[in-house]
Design a protein around this motif. Sequence first.
Motif, PDB file in Angstrom:
ATOM      1  N   ARG A 246       0.830  -1.215   0.000  1.00 18.84           N
ATOM      2  CA  ARG A 246       0.000   0.000   0.000  1.00 18.84           C
ATOM      3  C   ARG A 246       0.862   1.261   0.000  1.00 18.84           C
ATOM      4  NH1 ARG A 246      -2.911   2.716  -2.381  1.00 18.84           N
ATOM      5  NH2 ARG A 246      -4.265   4.212  -1.363  1.00 18.84           N
ATOM      6  N   ALA A 247       1.881   1.304   0.821  1.00 11.52           N
ATOM      7  CA  ALA A 247       2.754   2.492   0.835  1.00 11.52           C
ATOM      8  C   ALA A 247       3.423   2.663  -0.524  1.00 11.52           C
ATOM      9  CB  ALA A 247       3.804   2.366   1.933  1.00 11.52           C
ATOM     10  N   SER A 248       3.842   1.572  -1.122  1.00 10.36           N
ATOM     11  CA  SER A 248       4.511   1.626  -2.424  1.00 10.36           C
ATOM     12  C   SER A 248       3.560   2.104  -3.514  1.00 10.36           C
ATOM     13  CB  SER A 248       5.085   0.253  -2.771  1.00 10.36           C
ATOM     14  OG  SER A 248       6.027  -0.145  -1.803  1.00 10.36           O
ATOM     15  N   GLN A 249       2.298   1.725  -3.427  1.00  7.86           N
ATOM     16  CA  GLN A 249       1.298   2.226  -4.377  1.00  7.86           C
ATOM     17  C   GLN A 249       1.154   3.735  -4.246  1.00  7.86           C
ATOM     18  OE1 GLN A 249      -2.032  -0.133  -3.078  1.00  7.86           O
ATOM     19  NE2 GLN A 249      -1.748  -1.664  -4.695  1.00  7.86           N
ATOM     20  N   ILE A 250       1.037   4.205  -3.013  1.00  7.25           N
ATOM     21  CA  ILE A 250       0.874   5.647  -2.770  1.00  7.25           C
ATOM     22  C   ILE A 250       2.083   6.415  -3.295  1.00  7.25           C
ATOM     23  CG2 ILE A 250       0.777   7.422  -0.960  1.00  7.25           C
ATOM     24  CD1 ILE A 250      -0.830   5.291   0.709  1.00  7.25           C
ATOM     25  N   ASN A 251       3.275   5.867  -3.083  1.00  2.63           N
ATOM     26  CA  ASN A 251       4.509   6.549  -3.477  1.00  2.63           C
ATOM     27  C   ASN A 251       4.897   6.321  -4.933  1.00  2.63           C
ATOM     28  OD1 ASN A 251       5.034   7.776  -0.965  1.00  2.63           O
ATOM     29  ND2 ASN A 251       5.873   5.869  -0.169  1.00  2.63           N
ATOM     30  N   GLY A 252       4.146   5.496  -5.638  1.00  2.02           N
ATOM     31  CA  GLY A 252       4.428   5.252  -7.051  1.00  2.02           C
ATOM     32  C   GLY A 252       5.734   4.522  -7.285  1.00  2.02           C
ATOM     33  N   CYS A 253       6.077   3.597  -6.390  1.00  2.87           N
ATOM     34  CA  CYS A 253       7.342   2.871  -6.506  1.00  2.87           C
ATOM     35  C   CYS A 253       7.111   1.525  -7.188  1.00  2.87           C
ATOM     36  CB  CYS A 253       7.963   2.677  -5.130  1.00  2.87           C
ATOM     37  SG  CYS A 253       9.562   1.859  -5.221  1.00  2.87           S
TER      38      CYS A 253
ATOM     39  N   CYS B 112       7.826   1.003  12.648  1.00  2.00           N
ATOM     40  CA  CYS B 112       9.120   0.861  11.973  1.00  2.00           C
ATOM     41  C   CYS B 112       8.944   0.441  10.518  1.00  2.00           C
ATOM     42  CB  CYS B 112       9.994  -0.138  12.710  1.00  2.00           C
ATOM     43  SG  CYS B 112      10.518   0.444  14.349  1.00  2.00           S
ATOM     44  N   LEU B 113       7.971  -0.411  10.235  1.00  2.00           N
ATOM     45  CA  LEU B 113       7.729  -0.836   8.861  1.00  2.00           C
ATOM     46  C   LEU B 113       7.266   0.324   7.990  1.00  2.00           C
ATOM     47  CD1 LEU B 113       7.613  -3.048   6.727  1.00  2.00           C
ATOM     48  CD2 LEU B 113       5.293  -3.557   7.499  1.00  2.00           C
ATOM     49  N   VAL B 114       6.387   1.171   8.510  1.00  2.00           N
ATOM     50  CA  VAL B 114       5.933   2.331   7.737  1.00  2.00           C
ATOM     51  C   VAL B 114       7.127   3.222   7.397  1.00  2.00           C
ATOM     52  CG1 VAL B 114       4.530   4.438   7.785  1.00  2.00           C
ATOM     53  CG2 VAL B 114       3.557   2.275   8.605  1.00  2.00           C
ATOM     54  N   ALA B 115       7.995   3.445   8.374  1.00  2.00           N
ATOM     55  CA  ALA B 115       9.179   4.272   8.123  1.00  2.00           C
ATOM     56  C   ALA B 115      10.108   3.602   7.114  1.00  2.00           C
ATOM     57  CB  ALA B 115       9.919   4.529   9.438  1.00  2.00           C
ATOM     58  N   LEU B 116      10.326   2.306   7.275  1.00  2.00           N
ATOM     59  CA  LEU B 116      11.249   1.573   6.409  1.00  2.00           C
ATOM     60  C   LEU B 116      10.777   1.534   4.958  1.00  2.00           C
ATOM     61  CD1 LEU B 116      13.846  -0.225   6.445  1.00  2.00           C
ATOM     62  CD2 LEU B 116      12.290  -2.161   6.627  1.00  2.00           C
ATOM     63  N   ILE B 117       9.512   1.195   4.734  1.00  2.00           N
ATOM     64  CA  ILE B 117       9.037   1.090   3.351  1.00  2.00           C
ATOM     65  C   ILE B 117       9.017   2.458   2.685  1.00  2.00           C
ATOM     66  CG2 ILE B 117       6.558   1.167   3.913  1.00  2.00           C
ATOM     67  CD1 ILE B 117       8.330  -0.765   1.025  1.00  2.00           C
ATOM     68  N   ASN B 118       8.713   3.499   3.426  1.00  2.00           N
ATOM     69  CA  ASN B 118       8.730   4.828   2.826  1.00  2.00           C
ATOM     70  C   ASN B 118      10.151   5.238   2.441  1.00  2.00           C
ATOM     71  OD1 ASN B 118       6.072   6.495   2.639  1.00  2.00           O
ATOM     72  ND2 ASN B 118       5.845   5.178   4.427  1.00  2.00           N
ATOM     73  N   ALA B 119      11.127   4.887   3.260  1.00  2.00           N
ATOM     74  CA  ALA B 119      12.523   5.178   2.909  1.00  2.00           C
ATOM     75  C   ALA B 119      12.937   4.369   1.682  1.00  2.00           C
ATOM     76  CB  ALA B 119      13.438   4.877   4.088  1.00  2.00           C
ATOM     77  N   ALA B 120      12.562   3.089   1.643  1.00  2.00           N
ATOM     78  CA  ALA B 120      12.899   2.250   0.489  1.00  2.00           C
ATOM     79  C   ALA B 120      12.255   2.787  -0.779  1.00  2.00           C
ATOM     80  CB  ALA B 120      12.448   0.807   0.743  1.00  2.00           C
ATOM     81  N   ASN B 121      10.993   3.198  -0.674  1.00  2.00           N
ATOM     82  CA  ASN B 121      10.304   3.776  -1.829  1.00  2.00           C
ATOM     83  C   ASN B 121      11.037   5.002  -2.336  1.00  2.00           C
ATOM     84  OD1 ASN B 121       6.849   3.305  -0.631  1.00  2.00           O
ATOM     85  ND2 ASN B 121       8.222   1.851  -1.603  1.00  2.00           N
ATOM     86  N   ARG B 122      11.475   5.839  -1.449  1.00  2.00           N
ATOM     87  CA  ARG B 122      12.146   7.070  -1.857  1.00  2.00           C
ATOM     88  C   ARG B 122      13.470   6.777  -2.557  1.00  2.00           C
ATOM     89  NH1 ARG B 122       8.185   8.015   1.029  1.00  2.00           N
ATOM     90  NH2 ARG B 122       7.302  10.040   1.491  1.00  2.00           N
ATOM     91  N   MET B 123      14.246   5.840  -2.025  1.00  2.00           N
ATOM     92  CA  MET B 123      15.514   5.501  -2.682  1.00  2.00           C
ATOM     93  C   MET B 123      15.268   4.933  -4.077  1.00  2.00           C
ATOM     94  SD  MET B 123      18.044   4.072   0.302  1.00  2.00           S
ATOM     95  CE  MET B 123      16.907   2.889   1.000  1.00  2.00           C
ATOM     96  N   ALA B 124      14.276   4.057  -4.204  1.00  2.00           N
ATOM     97  CA  ALA B 124      14.007   3.436  -5.503  1.00  2.00           C
ATOM     98  C   ALA B 124      13.430   4.432  -6.503  1.00  2.00           C
ATOM     99  CB  ALA B 124      13.071   2.244  -5.332  1.00  2.00           C
ATOM    100  N   VAL B 125      12.563   5.320  -6.037  1.00  2.00           N
ATOM    101  CA  VAL B 125      11.965   6.307  -6.949  1.00  2.00           C
ATOM    102  C   VAL B 125      13.024   7.331  -7.385  1.00  2.00           C
ATOM    103  CG1 VAL B 125      10.280   8.188  -7.127  1.00  2.00           C
ATOM    104  CG2 VAL B 125       9.589   5.985  -6.142  1.00  2.00           C
ATOM    105  N   ILE B 126      13.843   7.791  -6.458  1.00  2.00           N
ATOM    106  CA  ILE B 126      14.882   8.773  -6.789  1.00  2.00           C
ATOM    107  C   ILE B 126      15.844   8.225  -7.839  1.00  2.00           C
ATOM    108  CG2 ILE B 126      16.943   9.941  -5.877  1.00  2.00           C
ATOM    109  CD1 ILE B 126      15.306  10.279  -3.223  1.00  2.00           C
TER     110      ILE B 126
END
Length: 162
Positions: free
Chosen positions: A43-50, A129-143
């Motif tokens: 779900r977080a990855s969908q929101i972040n477009g990753c 911690c999972l919400v923080a982790l997946i959002n950080a992972a999404n940002r690295m992959a999208v960037i």
Amino acid sequence: MESRFNLFENEIGTKFAKRFAGTALVLQEASLPHSTQELMSLRASQINGCGHCIDMHTKEAEAAGESAVRLHLVAAWRESTVFTEAEQAALALTEAGTRLADAHQGVSDETWAQVRKHYDDDQIAALVCLVALINAANRMAVITHQKGGSYEAGMFKAALAH
């Protein structure tokens, strides 16, 4: 659009990625159900477009036995009947924690109360911690423009073994 940068081909990126991935292993050992973790990450990855993370978490969830119906309905979980109240609380927390800039007060008291109702302290720690982790992972992959489509279930654990 091609990948801009491969963190694993850079010394600093590789060191960071290995330590970052190690934190994911801590969460996999938590009592929070693995299926809930994959649904939250999806779900977080969908929101972040990753695309990379959507690909990974969909395939890992499928390999762990998650149904196609539930995976397809994650994006519309509020309009679905296939998620438990506990999963709905976790998905609400995921959305609120992912959309911090959209919510002037972050996670609502109502969402937090639902999380407290369904999860113990160790599970809540894992949720946050999972919400923080997946959002950080999404940002690295999208960037760095990491693309979805080529991930195979188990690749993440295999990469950590090296």
